[in-house]
Design an enzyme around this catalytic site. Sequence first.
Site, PDB file in Angstrom:
ATOM      1  CB  THR A  27    -112.463 -29.213 -30.975  1.00 47.49           C
ATOM      2  OG1 THR A  27    -111.486 -30.268 -30.898  1.00 47.49           O
ATOM      3  CG2 THR A  27    -112.179 -28.204 -29.887  1.00 47.49           C
ATOM      4  CB  ALA A  56    -107.752 -32.775 -29.598  1.00 52.58           C
ATOM      5  CB  VAL A  82    -107.137 -38.956 -28.202  1.00 56.48           C
ATOM      6  CG1 VAL A  82    -107.104 -39.348 -29.681  1.00 56.48           C
ATOM      7  CG2 VAL A  82    -105.798 -38.349 -27.782  1.00 56.48           C
ATOM      8  CE  LYS A  83    -115.599 -35.536 -30.729  1.00 55.97           C
ATOM      9  NZ  LYS A  83    -116.060 -34.198 -31.123  1.00 55.97           N
ATOM     10  CB  VAL A  84    -110.747 -42.527 -32.014  1.00 59.44           C
ATOM     11  CG1 VAL A  84    -109.361 -42.178 -31.511  1.00 59.44           C
ATOM     12  CG2 VAL A  84    -111.509 -43.334 -30.975  1.00 59.44           C
TER      13      VAL A  84
END
Length: 218
Positions: A27, A56, A82-84
Amino acid sequence: MKFFVDTADVGEIRELAATGLLDGVTTNPSLVAKAKRDFKEIIAEVCEAVPGPVSAEVAATDLDGMLREGRALARIAKNVTVKVPLTWDGLKACRTLTAEGTMVNVTLCFSANQALLAAKAGASFISPFVGRLDDAGQDGMELVREIRAIYDNYPDLTTEILAASIRHVTHVKQAAMIGADVVTAPPAVLRALVHHPLTDKGLELFLADWHKTGQRIV
Ligand code: G3P
């Protein structure tokens, strides 16, 4: 090759998961805005529907903020990734969250050197944005090829190449031929993978001939 779907539409995700061919979900803030629902609720539902990695994305851009948000997202379910963003603070957050046992997807990658940095920071996934490079008049798939070549030179780099910003079925084929580990595509692109006009025509002919036999199998 793993197939992820790039959407925050839980209904679409559930339908695709029912095929048994969906390995994960990505996402991003734009997709969440389109879904017009609570972000953390969406992620919780998706993590239950799909056992594989569910990306996310953090909204903070400073290290402390990314860590705070990343930890909060990681608490939702054990398959949260976790998307950074690919910034220095994003890379630092990647190192810390990875050391804490959280999968991290480093996003907005537009160069091979950025991908090398993400791998050194221990990212689980690197997301080269193929379609957006194509839009800018470059060859997005060439970036995937470069990253594959670089990662293959250093077997200690375990980051998976997640070809993102996929716009059509040819992108999927090209990413597979290059050896991207994962492709994340919009639902419509994943659904389109099955279609070929000769399959439809062939099936129609076989069924017409079968009916002529007057037989039944069961
Ligand atoms: O989720 C990241 C990426 O796949 C976005 O794609 O189509 O907005 O460039 P797009």
